[in-house]
Design an enzyme around this catalytic site. Structure first.
Site, PDB file in Angstrom:
ATOM      1  N   TYR A 240       0.918  -1.172   0.133  1.00  0.00           N
ATOM      2  CA  TYR A 240       0.014   0.198   0.008  1.00  0.00           C
ATOM      3  C   TYR A 240       0.787   1.367  -0.022  1.00  0.00           C
ATOM      4  O   TYR A 240       1.096   1.873  -0.888  1.00  0.00           O
ATOM      5  CB  TYR A 240      -1.117   0.142   1.261  1.00  0.00           C
ATOM      6  CG  TYR A 240      -1.881   1.268   1.162  1.00  0.00           C
ATOM      7  CD1 TYR A 240      -1.609   2.058   2.206  1.00  0.00           C
ATOM      8  CD2 TYR A 240      -2.936   1.020   0.312  1.00  0.00           C
ATOM      9  CE1 TYR A 240      -2.487   3.548   1.859  1.00  0.00           C
ATOM     10  CE2 TYR A 240      -3.986   2.254   0.419  1.00  0.00           C
ATOM     11  CZ  TYR A 240      -3.742   3.337   1.323  1.00  0.00           C
ATOM     12  OH  TYR A 240      -4.573   4.388   1.354  1.00  0.00           O
TER      13      TYR A 240
ATOM     14  N   SER B  57      -6.131   1.170  -4.488  1.00  0.00           N
ATOM     15  CA  SER B  57      -6.180   2.497  -4.232  1.00  0.00           C
ATOM     16  C   SER B  57      -5.004   3.187  -4.363  1.00  0.00           C
ATOM     17  O   SER B  57      -4.118   3.133  -5.267  1.00  0.00           O
ATOM     18  CB  SER B  57      -6.972   2.899  -2.913  1.00  0.00           C
ATOM     19  OG  SER B  57      -7.639   3.876  -2.954  1.00  0.00           O
TER      20      SER B  57
ATOM     21  N   ASP C 165     -17.765   3.431  -7.645  1.00  0.00           N
ATOM     22  CA  ASP C 165     -16.602   3.976  -6.868  1.00  0.00           C
ATOM     23  C   ASP C 165     -16.444   5.513  -6.716  1.00  0.00           C
ATOM     24  O   ASP C 165     -15.812   6.132  -7.686  1.00  0.00           O
ATOM     25  CB  ASP C 165     -15.305   3.389  -7.096  1.00  0.00           C
ATOM     26  CG  ASP C 165     -14.008   3.750  -6.295  1.00  0.00           C
ATOM     27  OD1 ASP C 165     -12.818   2.853  -6.381  1.00  0.00           O
ATOM     28  OD2 ASP C 165     -14.037   4.475  -5.251  1.00  0.00           O
TER      29      ASP C 165
ATOM     30  N   HIS D 149     -15.800   1.404  -3.891  1.00  0.00           N
ATOM     31  CA  HIS D 149     -14.436   1.374  -3.606  1.00  0.00           C
ATOM     32  C   HIS D 149     -13.972  -0.123  -2.969  1.00  0.00           C
ATOM     33  O   HIS D 149     -12.595  -0.302  -2.790  1.00  0.00           O
ATOM     34  CB  HIS D 149     -14.105   2.558  -2.732  1.00  0.00           C
ATOM     35  CG  HIS D 149     -12.379   2.825  -2.521  1.00  0.00           C
ATOM     36  ND1 HIS D 149     -11.887   3.024  -3.750  1.00  0.00           N
ATOM     37  CD2 HIS D 149     -11.639   2.773  -1.693  1.00  0.00           C
ATOM     38  CE1 HIS D 149     -10.706   3.368  -3.404  1.00  0.00           C
ATOM     39  NE2 HIS D 149     -10.526   3.172  -2.155  1.00  0.00           N
TER      40      HIS D 149
HETATM   41  O1  LIG Z   1     -10.407   9.936   1.564  1.00  0.00           O
HETATM   42  C1  LIG Z   1     -10.338   9.288   2.324  1.00  0.00           C
HETATM   43  N1  LIG Z   1      -8.970   8.400   2.781  1.00  0.00           N
HETATM   44  C2  LIG Z   1      -8.334   8.292   1.926  1.00  0.00           C
HETATM   45  C3  LIG Z   1      -8.517   7.352   0.721  1.00  0.00           C
HETATM   46  O2  LIG Z   1      -9.565   6.837   0.831  1.00  0.00           O
HETATM   47  N2  LIG Z   1      -7.750   7.221  -0.241  1.00  0.00           N
HETATM   48  C4  LIG Z   1      -6.231   7.818  -0.292  1.00  0.00           C
HETATM   49  C5  LIG Z   1      -5.665   7.631  -1.509  1.00  0.00           C
HETATM   50  C6  LIG Z   1      -6.897   6.772  -2.380  1.00  0.00           C
HETATM   51  C7  LIG Z   1      -7.720   6.368  -1.478  1.00  0.00           C
HETATM   52  C8  LIG Z   1      -7.330   4.861  -0.751  1.00  0.00           C
HETATM   53  O3  LIG Z   1      -5.811   4.594  -0.822  1.00  0.00           O
HETATM   54  O4  LIG Z   1      -8.014   4.183  -0.259  1.00  0.00           O
HETATM   55  O5  LIG Z   1     -11.441   9.416   3.292  1.00  0.00           O
HETATM   56  C9  LIG Z   1     -12.073  10.375   3.184  1.00  0.00           C
HETATM   57  C10 LIG Z   1     -11.695  11.413   4.539  1.00  0.00           C
HETATM   58  C11 LIG Z   1     -12.535  11.417   5.465  1.00  0.00           C
HETATM   59  C12 LIG Z   1     -12.042  12.249   6.485  1.00  0.00           C
HETATM   60  C13 LIG Z   1     -10.705  13.117   6.480  1.00  0.00           C
HETATM   61  C14 LIG Z   1     -10.121  12.862   5.144  1.00  0.00           C
HETATM   62  C15 LIG Z   1     -10.609  12.139   4.138  1.00  0.00           C
END
Ligand SMILES: O=C(NCC(=O)N1CCC[C@H]1C(=O)O)OCc1ccccc1
Length: 724
Positions: A480, A561, A652, A694
């Site tokens: 990751y 992701s 997603d 997702h």
């Molecule tokens: O975006 C994310 N999390 C990061 C995320 O889901 N990412 C980050 C990169 C792509 C994807 C993944 O790796 O699942 O969750 C929403 C959120 C809630 C509260 C505060 C900030 C953000």
């Protein structure tokens, strides 16, 4: 595959963006509109191509049968107590969604309280979050459809299981927190999207901006909810409001991205002249006091005694520590539990009146302790194997707590721990058994691999016992590398089947960008240092080859992701190193990710192409912008990209499908269809799921089908043979 079998996708050479003087073409920009007929056609053709490839993957049905068989075992989550009732999730094995049960006591007759499987024919409606009021009279729960992040909150009376009319829409990235009087709860939401009429929620790509906190009064319409907080000057802010155990305060953590840093405000609701009712029909926000009003560090409250608050923080402590402050004198902070030299303080939870259960991560293994909440001093060390503590069910008022544990060779154990008498007695409350899984057949090792810059990278290796290190084994390397996320050992049905029936070696690389060694480890794999993630992952792959576990043509890399970005970047940089690549819901367009849904929150790890210096970081590794013909780079060797499957889904709205669609079109063009004769014979395909998102909330059958497809593709491409 013949290049002629790939669908040809229109290239719009008129789309060229100027980034700080650099002209960057984006010929597949049109793939960003999920509602365009041309895009739907593109998807349809890709689905057909992939299906034709999968049909030739002869282990597909065997894998489906074995994964289904191994998945069909009863699973439980740790129970939690509210009032004098216990609640827990249970899945009999193949149910699409787990079911919520309630008992009048720990060994009382369980009753189904909420069965999400009854809410849709195909199991695509899932329970996203849930909160039971303090007196266990009401249950507020969030429902999401087709795996979207959008949530609708509903309310149910626990005693007669009647669903109340309360319905709250456009909820996203929200907790649910009841006031102790049980009159209602705090939650977060976005303004309703404009084209709400025709919208299939979760397929839109609009940016999520202007998050707000509301308080909902039970039995009223959402339009009567009290707007408690929002910040029109900071559209990116995300708010999380929760009521303290004593019911006196509502505290609010404010984030503007994914970094472990937040503002911390509080409001003494017990001091509001007319309570929260006083705000009904008014436009005033709640009178919050700004205890922390910057993003220097993370502050998460774990307990308070009136105005004396205890926090877990990384302020001047990248491996976290516990501190204390009296709201009446917010300039004086004292240390309760100093930062550990080596281990990361992962969580702390007040239990049993004036104790707390803390968990550390020590070289990616969990350590659990009971400590005194007042002094921080160590009381007991709880014996935990190598593995993951995945759920601690405990409140300050509880003396009986439950701990969920899992590891590569342990499907799941729920421990109960009674803290009433002196020495806590840890005993097994439930053990999840997987019929047909023989743990004695396998070995788990942890190795430390030197990366390009000399940093030691931990890696777990799971393999059948007594394998010969002749490089002959199919190997799956998973990573990751971002967002302070830790990859810790956990049981996986599909990977157990791969080890047992394909002789596969399964590895998890704890590369930089994660939180395995605290905030320094996270920062060492983000922003200008993001390339460290790829170097680390490549070093782990080279180790597996040099140590004789496998060879490039037998090595598959997988990630989801941000891990999909990892896979996309690694096959661009080292197409020679891997035989197969599986990238789930990857972030592939690093110049435009921040424009869609919650992508703007990820600039904390990636930076943003709007900024010149950050653009220069991003353009260097963005998967979409770095697809090159390997045979042109190294004319002396017959090089091609590994067999590649990009997986995504139409709902997603975390990482929108356009990332994978644009990369798929780009790879198929540059490596295949743009050439008369292409050396690229390894297939480049897309698996695009419908009514899925997702990953969270995916029904069991969709999980089994996807695992069967991607691992049958891998088996075929690695020429792995089935072992009965
Ligand atoms: O975006 C994310 N999390 C990061 C995320 O889901 N990412 C980050 C990169 C792509 C994807 C993944 O790796 O699942 O969750 C929403 C959120 C809630 C509260 C505060 C900030 C953000």
């Amino acid at each position: 595959i013949d290049p002629f079998l790939y669908p040809t996708a229109r290239r719009d050479d008129s789309v060229v963006d100027d980034y700080h003087g650099f002209q960057i073409p984006d010929p597949y920009r049109w793939l960003e509109d999920p509602d365009a007929d041309e895009v739907k056609e593109f998807v349809e053709k890709q689905v057909k191509l992939t299906e034709s490839v999968l049909q030739k993957c002869d282990t597909r049905e065997k894998l489906r049968a074995k994964i289904t068989e191994l998945f069909d075992h009863p699973r439980y989550e740790p129970p939690f107590k509210r009032g004098n009732k216990y609640f827990y999730y249970h899945n009999t094995g193949l149910q699409a969604q787990s079911v919520l049960y309630v008992q009048d006591s720990l060994d009382g007759e369980p009753e189904v309280l909420l069965d999400p499987n009854a809410l849709s024919e195909d199991g695509t409606v899932s329970l996203s979050n849930l909160s039971v009021s303090k007196d266990a009279k009401y249950l507020a729960y969030g429902l999401s459809s087709s795996g979207s992040d959008w949530v609708t909150i509903k309310v149910m009376r626990v005693d007669d299981k009647k669903t109340e009319p309360d319905t709250l829409s456009w909820v996203k990235f929200s907790s649910i927190s009841w006031t102790v009087d049980g009159k209602g709860f705090f939650y977060s939401r976005y303004p309703a999207p404009k084209e709400v009429g025709t919208l299939d929620a979760g397929t839109e790509t609009n940016a999520n901006l202007y998050h707000e906190v509301y308080y909902h009064f039970l039995g009223t319409d959402q339009s009567d909810d009290v707007l408690c907080w929002r910040d029109q000057d900071h559209p990116k802010y995300l708010f999380s409001a929760s009521v303290t155990d004593d019911g006196k305060y509502v505290v609010m953590e404010i984030e503007e991205g994914c970094d472990p840093v937040n503002k911390f405000y509080y409001c003494k609701i017990s001091a509001l002249p007319n309570g929260l009712e006083g705000f009904k029909g008014k436009n005033d926000l709640l009178p919050f006091t700004k205890l922390i009003d910057d993003f220097d560090a993370q502050y998460h409250d774990i307990a308070n005694d009136d105005t004396l608050f205890t926090f877990i923080t990384n302020k001047n402590a990248p491996k976290y520590k516990l501190v204390r402050v009296d709201l009446n004198d917010p300039t004086v902070w004292t240390e309760l539990l100093p930062e550990s030299e080596k281990d990361v303080l992962e969580s702390a939870c007040a239990v049993n009146g004036d104790q707390m259960i803390v968990s550390y991560l020590s070289d990616v293994k969990y350590v659990l302790q009971i400590r005194d909440l007042k002094s921080g001093s160590l009381l007991h060390q709880l014996p935990i194997d190598i593995g993951t503590v995945y759920g601690i069910s405990a409140r300050r008022e509880d003396s009986l707590i439950f701990i969920g544990f899992s590891s590569f060779l342990t499907p799941g154990i729920i421990y109960q721990c009674n803290l009433e008498c002196g020495t806590p007695d840890l005993k097994i409350f439930r053990e999840i058994a997987v019929p047909g899984f023989e743990r004695s057949e396998f070995n788990v090792d942890q190795v430390f691999v030197r990366s390009k810059d000399g940093t030691n990278i931990p890696m777990f290796i799971v393999a059948r016992k007594n394998i010969v290190f002749d490089g002959s084994h199919p190997c799956l390397l998973y990573g990751y590398g971002g967002f302070n996320i830790n990859l810790t050992p956990y049981f996986s049905v599909s990977r157990t089947v791969l080890a047992r029936h394909l002789g596969a070696v399964f590895c998890i690389a704890n590369i930089r960008g994660g939180g395995e060694y605290g905030e320094e480890w996270h920062k060492a794999g983000s922003l200008a240092k993001k390339q460290n993630c790829f170097d680390d992952f490549i070093s782990c792959a080279e180790y597996l080859i040099s140590a004789g576990y496998t060879q490039p043509s037998k090595l598959c890399i997988e990630g989801g992701s941000n891990g999909g970005l990892l896979v996309g970047a690694c096959i661009n940089q080292r197409p020679d190193l891997f035989g197969c690549a599986l990238a789930h819901v990857g972030v592939m367009d690093m110049l435009r990710f921040h424009k869609f849904t919650i992508g703007h929150a990820w600039t904390s790890d990636y930076g943003c192409s709007d900024n010149e210096e950050e653009f220069k970081w991003l353009i260097k590794y963005s998967p979409l912008h770095n697809v090159k013909r390997p045979w042109e780079q190294h004319p002396d060797r017959l090089l091609q990209y590994p067999s590649t499957m990009l997986l995504t889904a139409d709902h997603d709205d975390r990482v929108v499908p356009l990332h994978s669609l644009k990369l798929l079109a780009t790879m198929q063009y540059i490596l295949c269809t743009s050439l008369e004769k292409s050396p690229q014979t390894n297939p480049i395909v897309g698996r695009i799921e419908c009514k899925a998102g997702h990953g969270a909330g995916r029904p069991t059958q969709k999980m089994i089908d996807e695992a069967s497809d991607r691992y049958a593709f891998m088996a075929k491409m690695l020429a792995a043979t089935w072992i009965d």
